[in-house]
Design an enzyme around this catalytic site. Structure first.
Site, mmCIF file in Angstrom:
data_model
loop_
_atom_site.group_PDB
_atom_site.id
_atom_site.type_symbol
_atom_site.label_atom_id
_atom_site.label_comp_id
_atom_site.label_asym_id
_atom_site.label_seq_id
_atom_site.Cartn_x
_atom_site.Cartn_y
_atom_site.Cartn_z
ATOM 1 N N ARG A 1 0.826 -1.222 0.000
ATOM 2 C CA ARG A 1 0.000 0.000 0.000
ATOM 3 C C ARG A 1 0.862 1.275 0.000
ATOM 4 O O ARG A 1 0.540 2.248 0.671
ATOM 5 C CB ARG A 1 -0.973 -0.006 1.185
ATOM 6 C CG ARG A 1 -2.084 -1.033 1.042
ATOM 7 C CD ARG A 1 -3.049 -0.965 2.203
ATOM 8 N NE ARG A 1 -2.370 -1.268 3.455
ATOM 9 C CZ ARG A 1 -2.824 -0.954 4.665
ATOM 10 N NH1 ARG A 1 -3.971 -0.319 4.777
ATOM 11 N NH2 ARG A 1 -2.152 -1.276 5.748
ATOM 12 N N GLU A 2 1.962 1.247 -0.730
ATOM 13 C CA GLU A 2 2.866 2.395 -0.769
ATOM 14 C C GLU A 2 2.159 3.659 -1.274
ATOM 15 O O GLU A 2 2.396 4.750 -0.766
ATOM 16 C CB GLU A 2 4.064 2.108 -1.688
ATOM 17 C CG GLU A 2 5.025 1.043 -1.186
ATOM 18 C CD GLU A 2 4.570 -0.378 -1.537
ATOM 19 O OE1 GLU A 2 3.427 -0.564 -2.014
ATOM 20 O OE2 GLU A 2 5.367 -1.305 -1.318
ATOM 21 N N GLY B 1 -25.343 -0.485 16.806
ATOM 22 C CA GLY B 1 -24.461 -1.546 17.291
ATOM 23 C C GLY B 1 -23.136 -1.068 17.821
ATOM 24 O O GLY B 1 -22.816 -1.231 18.989
ATOM 25 N N GLU C 1 -19.539 -3.402 20.532
ATOM 26 C CA GLU C 1 -18.637 -4.002 19.514
ATOM 27 C C GLU C 1 -17.159 -3.607 19.660
ATOM 28 O O GLU C 1 -16.434 -3.590 18.664
ATOM 29 C CB GLU C 1 -19.141 -3.676 18.082
ATOM 30 C CG GLU C 1 -20.542 -4.169 17.791
ATOM 31 C CD GLU C 1 -21.023 -3.884 16.366
ATOM 32 O OE1 GLU C 1 -20.214 -3.788 15.442
ATOM 33 O OE2 GLU C 1 -22.264 -3.757 16.194
ATOM 34 N N TRP D 1 -18.657 -9.654 1.107
ATOM 35 C CA TRP D 1 -17.419 -8.939 1.411
ATOM 36 C C TRP D 1 -16.221 -9.867 1.563
ATOM 37 O O TRP D 1 -15.219 -9.524 2.178
ATOM 38 C CB TRP D 1 -17.627 -8.043 2.644
ATOM 39 C CG TRP D 1 -18.537 -6.884 2.333
ATOM 40 C CD1 TRP D 1 -18.976 -6.500 1.102
ATOM 41 C CD2 TRP D 1 -19.131 -5.950 3.253
ATOM 42 N NE1 TRP D 1 -19.799 -5.400 1.206
ATOM 43 C CE2 TRP D 1 -19.908 -5.047 2.511
ATOM 44 C CE3 TRP D 1 -19.072 -5.793 4.650
ATOM 45 C CZ2 TRP D 1 -20.628 -3.995 3.100
ATOM 46 C CZ3 TRP D 1 -19.788 -4.755 5.234
ATOM 47 C CH2 TRP D 1 -20.558 -3.866 4.467
ATOM 48 N N GLU E 1 -25.939 -4.807 -2.867
ATOM 49 C CA GLU E 1 -24.818 -4.776 -3.803
ATOM 50 C C GLU E 1 -24.542 -6.141 -4.432
ATOM 51 O O GLU E 1 -23.753 -6.223 -5.368
ATOM 52 C CB GLU E 1 -23.569 -4.203 -3.138
ATOM 53 C CG GLU E 1 -23.008 -5.064 -2.045
ATOM 54 C CD GLU E 1 -21.893 -4.347 -1.291
ATOM 55 O OE1 GLU E 1 -22.155 -3.246 -0.787
ATOM 56 O OE2 GLU E 1 -20.803 -4.895 -1.212
ATOM 57 N N CYS F 1 -27.557 0.037 5.331
ATOM 58 C CA CYS F 1 -27.182 1.442 5.306
ATOM 59 C C CYS F 1 -26.948 1.949 3.895
ATOM 60 O O CYS F 1 -25.847 2.161 3.461
ATOM 61 C CB CYS F 1 -25.972 1.710 6.181
ATOM 62 S SG CYS F 1 -24.754 0.422 6.169
ATOM 63 N N HIS G 1 -22.343 9.910 9.451
ATOM 64 C CA HIS G 1 -21.129 10.065 8.635
ATOM 65 C C HIS G 1 -20.461 11.413 8.845
ATOM 66 O O HIS G 1 -19.387 11.663 8.310
ATOM 67 C CB HIS G 1 -21.454 9.849 7.163
ATOM 68 C CG HIS G 1 -22.074 8.501 6.927
ATOM 69 N ND1 HIS G 1 -23.435 8.305 6.981
ATOM 70 C CD2 HIS G 1 -21.526 7.292 6.727
ATOM 71 C CE1 HIS G 1 -23.689 7.020 6.781
ATOM 72 N NE2 HIS G 1 -22.544 6.382 6.625
ATOM 73 N N CYS H 1 -26.574 4.638 11.222
ATOM 74 C CA CYS H 1 -25.603 3.550 11.069
ATOM 75 C C CYS H 1 -24.828 3.421 12.378
ATOM 76 O O CYS H 1 -25.099 4.150 13.341
ATOM 77 C CB CYS H 1 -24.672 3.815 9.882
ATOM 78 S SG CYS H 1 -23.733 2.370 9.356
HETATM 79 N N1 GLN Z 1 -23.611 -3.231 13.662
HETATM 80 C C1 GLN Z 1 -22.700 -2.600 12.790
HETATM 81 C C2 GLN Z 1 -22.163 -1.325 13.437
HETATM 82 O O1 GLN Z 1 -22.859 -0.695 14.125
HETATM 83 C C3 GLN Z 1 -23.342 -2.255 11.470
HETATM 84 C C4 GLN Z 1 -22.367 -1.665 10.487
HETATM 85 C C5 GLN Z 1 -22.909 -1.382 9.115
HETATM 86 O O2 GLN Z 1 -24.056 -1.122 8.927
HETATM 87 N N2 GLN Z 1 -22.091 -1.377 8.099
HETATM 88 O O3 GLN Z 1 -21.045 -0.939 13.220
HETATM 89 ZN ZN ZN Z 2 -24.984 0.823 8.576
#
Ligand code: GLN
Ligand code: ZN
Length: 768
Positions: A15-16, A444, A496, A573, A617, A655, A706, A738
């Site tokens: 990743r230079e 979360g 988390e 993913w 996706e 999201c 965000h 999110c």
């Molecule tokens: N539970 C995850 C978090 O809160 C959900 C993340 C996501 O929606 N990409 O980070």
């Molecule tokens: Zn999310």
């Protein structure tokens, strides 16, 4: 017979480039220093391919941020709002990065351009912006300069350009009342200039990427593509244009393709309809003089090429077209795979013998061409090795677990369904949970502070013992529970803190997954991801989240929501095994998650969230295949969620905001509660939910996580009131849009306080 590649990863093996660019952004590097590093990466990539024996080497596949953005600056598609930077003598690179990331300084406040997914990959490109009568002009000489650089190094260079038609199709009209395809003539004029310059410098082959040829096309779109290629041919009869398609078959547009001039047609034979090659060979194509470039070496996955199969395809094509009309290539650019398997020190030899990253794929392309022309003894030995590796993988006990396969094959229709329908469950959950009107919750994660990250790093290095590490995480979890109680949220989460990444965390605990050290793939700009490799049957050997969830639940009388990543997202993913249908792999993951859900319930957890942010996706490129995908994807989610009693409440989270196309499938997932992103689109997407009469409960995100910005109570009240217009009161949940992982604690605390206060105001109004 020639061989070529369509593009090579540009981030560098370690990743230079990412590091250099971020350093430049942080003002630790001058532009000149960045330029030197970039030149060096380009040189290394070209020489690597040259040494491997690649005949035609791509140029202009390098980018500081994104190849579509590069093209925007090349053809002068620089939106008006950046003009002030050009006027104040910003350098080309500064303007470029402002387009990518926005610019906020004392004197300027300009938003970035939009970003969206590159077809069905996890790569994001910058969306070109178009206005009526837009004129284009040669603005950046990037492609020309890079071509000069390559030929000065003695590289057999093939400039790569996205076709003008595809470029327009990738973009967005920023005003009403015109069709972006109307701009084609203006755009072709600039391409003429660019290609003219390349020709003067000696270019004989030019790759024109026309990815839309693998998609459904309208008549107008077909016309634009036709016009483009006819124009190029007429203006440059001496240039050999390679029309490159990828990511799916081109069968739907075969008739159009056969009317296009051009020297070479490149197709992806690793994806789409298996009969593609046969159908092309039987079509009018056969009677033309065009060369067929076979994209045999998979640019989207990390498995070793099966030479036996590839050679069969090459021979089939040669039989019909003759050796001179067949080329060998990677299926797409290698941008979507990690750089070099050689760097991996921790993968065992057996697993490594099944894999191939970008550097190895070069050797595969070259070896395939040797094996189908004049193989040496050494080439044949390598073919034997390949056959052996393929066979060993096919039969390995590490991959095939009878117990797992058996369980998957005996999944019953009833395994996909909850005991009762939502209406019944709703009543039972209401009684069992006794939550207030407009229950509040979060998605979360809570902030992953540099401290939390440093504990994990220290634990991994060995400077923290597992006990010490766990104690720190316990402290952090306890503080998060205390905070959530204090602020007055109704349904809590543990936070988390123990998780690095929502897929990696589960993958690391499941059988059948492997992780690389340097398997980075560009996601957008300098952001890279390291997808896990699903190589074998997936099995859960022990509970994965039980301990932390139960630990948190014991700290409070409120409900703590269990937090899991869903099977489709884990699949989506990761690099997925190619020896069985994706659906089968997805079901295996779903069964593992199902067991976790049941364990959580048994341990007394009453609310469990299964995140599926990636379900959309996974949609195939062609609409005709959407239903098949949506059916198995929705079923896999349901399989993971349906092992519990009616009283247990299942949440899911997504999201993004484009639900309109797939709203019915989202309803079919039958989660009791869905929390979704929608604060940025100001509840617009609720239209889709309202029009469809979405039956279950919904938490439309009431603020945008965000951005660090803390919303006001009035704003949140306003959003909730808007939501009430669309959703019945008893179905509304209140939450951010999110997870809060990327935020800092101060703004998180303030924003959640605001959210709870706003909810209280609304409740008071209802009661009054
Ligand atoms: N539970 C995850 C978090 O809160 C959900 C993340 C996501 O929606 N990409 O980070
Ligand atoms: Zn999310």
């Amino acid at each position: 017979m020639k061989n070529h590649t369509l593009g090579y990863p540009r981030i560098g093996a370690k990743r230079e480039l990412k590091k250099a660019i971020e350093s430049y952004w942080a003002k630790n590097h001058a532009e000149e220093a960045l330029d030197i590093i970039a030149k060096n990466i380009r040189k290394q990539n070209w020489e690597k391919q040259q040494q491997a024996g690649v005949d035609l080497i791509p140029v202009n596949d390098f980018s500081y941020y994104d190849q579509v953005l590069d093209l925007c600056v090349t053809v002068g598609a620089v939106p008006q709002r950046y003009q002030e930077l050009i006027d104040s003598n910003f350098s080309e690179l500064e303007v470029y990065f402002a387009m990518a990331r926005g610019l906020q300084t004392e004197n300027h406040d300009i938003t970035a351009m939009e970003m969206t997914k590159w077809f069905d990959t996890n790569y994001h490109y910058i969306v070109p912006e178009f206005v009526q009568n837009q004129k284009f002009k040669l603005f950046s000489k990037k492609v020309i300069n890079e071509y000069k650089e390559a030929i000065a190094l003695g590289i057999d260079a093939k400039p790569v350009l996205i076709s003008p038609a595809s470029f327009l199709l990738l973009g967005k009209e920023k005003e009403k009342g015109f069709d972006k395809l109307d701009l084609l003539d203006n755009l072709l004029a600039v391409y003429k200039q660019i290609i003219g310059k390349l020709q003067n410098l000696g270019a004989t082959y030019i790759q024109i990427d026309e990815p839309f040829l693998a998609l459904n096309l309208s008549e107008n779109e077909k016309l634009a593509i036709h016009k483009t290629h006819t124009f190029l041919r007429k203006e440059f009869p001496l240039i050999n244009f390679i029309t490159a398609t990828y990511f799916d078959d081109v069968l739907e547009n075969l008739e159009l393709i056969n009317t296009l001039p051009g020297a070479v047609l490149h197709i992806d034979v690793t994806r789409g309809d298996e009969t593609q090659l046969g159908q092309i060979l039987q079509s009018e194509f056969k009677n033309q003089s065009k060369i067929l470039s076979l994209g045999l070496v998979d640019g989207r996955n990390i498995w070793k090429n099966d030479f036996t199969k590839s050679i069969a395809k090459i021979n089939k094509a040669k039989e019909v077209l003759g050796a001179d009309r067949v080329w060998i290539a990677t299926s797409s650019s290698l941008l979507h795979v990690p750089v070099d398997l050689e760097n991996e020190q921790k993968l065992d030899a057996e697993l490594k013998s099944w894999l191939s990253f970008a550097a190895q794929k070069l050797d595969e392309v070259v070896l395939l061409s040797k094996l189908t022309t004049h193989p040496t003894h050494k080439d044949l030995l390598q073919f034997d090795e390949n056959k052996q590796a393929i066979q060993e993988r096919r039969e390995s006990e590490r991959i095939h677990k009878f117990k797992v396969k058996n369980r998957e094959s005996f999944i019953k229709e009833t395994d996909f369904n909850r005991v009762s329908a939502f209406k019944t469950r709703k009543e039972l959950q209401k009684k069992a949970l006794n939550l207030p009107l407009y229950p509040t919750t979060t998605i979360g994660s809570f902030p992953q502070t540099p401290e939390v990250r440093s504990w994990r790093a220290q634990y991994k290095k060995g400077s923290l013992s597992i006990q010490e590490y766990n104690q720190l995480l316990e402290k952090e979890t306890r503080e998060s529970i205390d905070f959530q109680e204090q602020v007055g949220l109704d349904v809590l989460v543990h936070g988390e803190f123990e998780r690095n990444d929502m897929v990696e965390y589960f993958g690391e605990q499941l059988e059948g997954f492997a992780f690389t050290q340097f398997g980075w793939v560009q996601s957008y700009g300098t952001r890279c991801v390291k997808p896990p490799i699903i190589f074998g049957d997936v099995e859960r050997l022990q509970p994965m989240t039980l301990e932390w969830t139960v630990f948190a639940q014991q700290l409070t009388n409120k409900y703590v929501k269990g937090m899991l990543t869903g099977p489709v997202t884990i699949l989506q993913w990761s690099f997925v095994r190619d020896d069985q249908p994706r659906q089968t792999t997805c079901n295996q993951i779903a069964l593992a998650i199902r067991d976790e859900v049941v364990d959580l319930e048994r341990a007394g957890i009453k609310i469990i969230q299964i995140d599926e942010p990636a379900i959309r996706e996974g949609l195939p490129l062609k609409r005709a295949q959407w239903n098949t995908y949506l059916n198995w994807a929705v079923n896999a989610f349901k399989l993971s969620a349906s092992g519990v009693k009616d009283e247990t409440q299942i949440h899911t989270h997504m999201c993004y905001s484009e639900f309109n196309d797939i709203i019915e499938s989202i309803a079919n997932m039958d989660a009791d509660v869905i929390t979704i992103e929608c604060s940025r689109s100001q509840m617009e997407l609720l239209d889709a939910f309202a029009a469809f009469k979405y039956p279950n409960e919904i938490g439309p995100g009431v603020y945008d996580i965000h951005s660090p910005r803390v919303p006001s109570v009035a704003e949140v009240v306003d959003l909730i009131e808007k939501a009430e217009k669309y959703i019945p009161q008893e179905n509304i949940w209140i939450n951010p849009d999110c997870g809060l992982k990327t935020r800092k604690w101060p703004e998180t605390k303030k924003a959640l306080e605001v959210m709870v206060n706003a909810t209280q105001q609304i409740r008071n109004k209802v009661l009054a």
